[in-house]
Design an enzyme around this catalytic site. Structure first.
Site, PDB file in Angstrom:
ATOM      1  CD  GLU A  92      -2.661  -0.872   2.665  1.00  0.00           C
ATOM      2  OE1 GLU A  92      -2.508   0.127   3.391  1.00  0.00           O
ATOM      3  OE2 GLU A  92      -3.395  -1.816   2.946  1.00  0.00           O
ATOM      4  CB  CYS A 105       2.379   7.628   3.464  1.00  0.00           C
ATOM      5  SG  CYS A 105       2.563   6.377   4.721  1.00  0.00           S
ATOM      6  CB  CYS A 112       6.136  -5.097   9.262  1.00  0.00           C
ATOM      7  SG  CYS A 112       7.415  -4.409  10.343  1.00  0.00           S
ATOM      8  CB  CYS A 116       3.813  -2.959  16.467  1.00  0.00           C
ATOM      9  SG  CYS A 116       5.544  -2.489  16.273  1.00  0.00           S
ATOM     10  CB  CYS A 119       1.067  -2.092  13.461  1.00  0.00           C
ATOM     11  SG  CYS A 119       1.525  -1.893  11.732  1.00  0.00           S
ATOM     12  CB  CYS A 332       0.096   1.992   6.172  1.00  0.00           C
ATOM     13  SG  CYS A 332       0.372   2.949   4.697  1.00  0.00           S
TER      14      CYS A 332
HETATM   15  N1  SAH Z   1       7.920   0.616  10.767  1.00  0.00           N
HETATM   16  C1  SAH Z   1       8.037   2.019  10.854  1.00  0.00           C
HETATM   17  C2  SAH Z   1       7.320   2.772   9.752  1.00  0.00           C
HETATM   18  C3  SAH Z   1       5.976   2.255   9.365  1.00  0.00           C
HETATM   19  S1  SAH Z   1       4.686   2.422  10.568  1.00  0.00           S
HETATM   20  C4  SAH Z   1       7.592   2.503  12.225  1.00  0.00           C
HETATM   21  O1  SAH Z   1       7.049   1.713  12.985  1.00  0.00           O
HETATM   22  O2  SAH Z   1       7.833   3.671  12.522  1.00  0.00           O
HETATM   23  C5  SAH Z   1       4.379   4.158  10.475  1.00  0.00           C
HETATM   24  C6  SAH Z   1       3.731   4.736  11.705  1.00  0.00           C
HETATM   25  O3  SAH Z   1       2.374   4.279  11.822  1.00  0.00           O
HETATM   26  C7  SAH Z   1       4.444   4.345  12.985  1.00  0.00           C
HETATM   27  O4  SAH Z   1       4.650   5.458  13.817  1.00  0.00           O
HETATM   28  C8  SAH Z   1       3.459   3.369  13.581  1.00  0.00           C
HETATM   29  O5  SAH Z   1       3.639   3.241  14.951  1.00  0.00           O
HETATM   30  C9  SAH Z   1       2.123   3.962  13.167  1.00  0.00           C
HETATM   31  N2  SAH Z   1       0.982   3.053  13.331  1.00  0.00           N
HETATM   32  C10 SAH Z   1       0.924   1.746  13.069  1.00  0.00           C
HETATM   33  N3  SAH Z   1      -0.298   1.247  13.407  1.00  0.00           N
HETATM   34  C11 SAH Z   1      -1.021   2.281  13.874  1.00  0.00           C
HETATM   35  C12 SAH Z   1      -2.353   2.406  14.395  1.00  0.00           C
HETATM   36  N4  SAH Z   1      -3.163   1.356  14.495  1.00  0.00           N
HETATM   37  N5  SAH Z   1      -2.769   3.630  14.800  1.00  0.00           N
HETATM   38  C13 SAH Z   1      -1.937   4.709  14.721  1.00  0.00           C
HETATM   39  N6  SAH Z   1      -0.679   4.640  14.239  1.00  0.00           N
HETATM   40  C14 SAH Z   1      -0.222   3.444  13.830  1.00  0.00           C
HETATM   41 FE1  SF4 Z   2       6.268  -2.823  11.524  1.00  0.00          FE
HETATM   42 FE2  SF4 Z   2       3.878  -1.753  11.981  1.00  0.00          FE
HETATM   43 FE3  SF4 Z   2       5.616  -2.004  13.978  1.00  0.00          FE
HETATM   44 FE4  SF4 Z   2       6.099  -0.178  12.021  1.00  0.00          FE
HETATM   45  S1  SF4 Z   2       4.394  -0.172  13.493  1.00  0.00           S
HETATM   46  S2  SF4 Z   2       7.540  -1.648  12.932  1.00  0.00           S
HETATM   47  S3  SF4 Z   2       5.215  -1.304  10.274  1.00  0.00           S
HETATM   48  S4  SF4 Z   2       4.680  -3.700  12.841  1.00  0.00           S
END
Ligand code: SAH
Ligand code: SF4
Length: 341
Positions: A92, A105, A112, A116, A119, A332
């Site tokens: 995406e 973006c 990934c 997390c 996410c 995303c």
């Molecule tokens: N892996 C990198 C970049 C991709 S994620 C990182 O973690 O920074 C980009 C951003 O989206 C990160 O700050 C992540 O914590 C946030 N993000 C992911 N899932 C989310 C959610 N459910 N609500 C708000 N932010 C989210």
């Molecule tokens: Fe990976 Fe999502 Fe964690 Fe960023 S927030 S490191 S994309 S699992």
């Protein structure tokens, strides 16, 4: 096997063209067709001879990702793209519109490995790293499909850019190159969950882009709960790394902090965060969690304001991030997940 032309940096392309018996200025011409005129068919590159076009056709393809789905927010024009790559995998990108500027973006991995818990990408597992051409291709795809010029780029799509370090750095050089996308490094931001040695390497290599750290919690016990990688790299190690980064680059660092109701939104969380960030020049983005995981809720406006005020009291500038594209699942990973089902 034909090669994706979008994987070639300027010098690499000149080198490869030389092997094919094509002079340097031919590389300039082809790059001009692709990145400036947006012509993706060698047949249409009319300042090249028939013979040269034939050679190029045999050796290269131009790997613009295939658009599978595009959703445009009726509220703020935020546009979400689902792309299919050459091997059938999907990723995406999102385009954000604000006062005449377009921010892209973009993704760096299919899925990934960091996983997390809040996410959508993290929950969908990890498939593979993207090649630089697949990263750059997202920008071209956005520009073609929305008829815009991307001015800012954030590596905040799917995946962890610092776990795909070499291709991410290569894609940055390409975005920045005058004959490729010509986007200033100061308009490019890498967002990372935090790999200390790679953060320091970014600074030492003088990569020149802006850095955002996804901290989300200031204590190991809380951060462990939502980011499994925290067991490997502790909060202290991350803070050390960004201090070092700032020492070397002088850059202000963005801290991303997702606010989750009754988890990390208490006054003591804000106090601890301020304490950890003491002496570092930062800007904190407070982001109400997008409830991808049904166990996580957004805090009340009041709790978010309270958090912000505590940071302010400690001299830390912050902003509660206005949500974009709420009608189209703009976080995303969500669009892909729905299409995978
Ligand atoms: N892996 C990198 C970049 C991709 S994620 C990182 O973690 O920074 C980009 C951003 O989206 C990160 O700050 C992540 O914590 C946030 N993000 C992911 N899932 C989310 C959610 N459910 N609500 C708000 N932010 C989210
Ligand atoms: Fe990976 Fe999502 Fe964690 Fe960023 S927030 S490191 S994309 S699992």
């Amino acid at each position: 096997m034909r090669k994706n032309l979008l994987n070639f940096e300027y010098d690499e392309l000149i080198e490869f063209f030389k092997k094919l018996g094509l002079e340097k200025f031919r590389a300039d011409q082809v790059l001009d067709w692709v990145y400036k005129k947006r012509v993706f068919n060698f047949e249409d590159m009319t300042n090249l001879s028939k013979e040269h076009r034939k050679i190029l056709n045999e050796k290269f393809y131009i790997g613009i990702p295939k658009l599978l789905d595009m959703q445009i927010s009726k509220i703020d024009r935020t546009t979400k793209f689902l792309w299919e790559l050459q091997d059938g995998n999907t990723i995406e990108s999102v385009a954000l519109f604000h006062s005449g500027r377009v921010t892209a973006c973009i993704s760096t991995q299919v899925g990934c490995p960091v996983k997390c818990s809040f996410c959508a990408t993290g929950q969908s597992g990890f498939v593979r790293n993207l090649k630089s051409g697949e990263i750059v291709g997202q920008i071209l795809g956005i520009e073609i499909n929305r008829k815009v010029k991307v001015g800012n780029v954030v590596y905040m799509g799917m995946g962890e850019p610092l776990l795909n370090f070499d291709e991410t750095l290569k894609s940055i050089r390409m975005l920045n190159h005058k004959k490729i996308l010509n986007i200033s490094k100061r308009r490019i931001t890498i967002s990372t969950v935090g790999i200390p040695e790679k953060i320091i390497e970014l600074a030492e290599k003088d990569v020149g882009v802006r850095l955002a750290l996804s901290l989300h919690a200031a204590t190991n016990s809380k951060r462990d709960e939502i980011i499994p990688l925290n067991r490997k790299y502790s909060v202290d190690e991350l803070i050390y790394a960004i201090r070092k980064y700032q020492e070397i680059t002088g850059d202000r660092i963005t801290i991303e902090y997702i606010l989750i109701r009754e988890f990390n939104d208490y006054p003591e969380d804000a106090e601890r965060l301020a304490e950890s960030l003491k002496g570092i020049n930062v800007f904190v983005n407070l982001i109400p969690v997008n409830p991808v995981n049904p166990n996580f809720y957004r805090p009340s406006r009041w709790a978010m304001e309270r958090f912000k005020q505590i940071l302010e009291r400690h001299g830390i500038e912050s902003e509660i991030r206005v949500e974009k594209g709420t009608d189209i699942d703009a976080a995303c990973g969500q669009l892909r997940r729905r299409n995978l089902k």
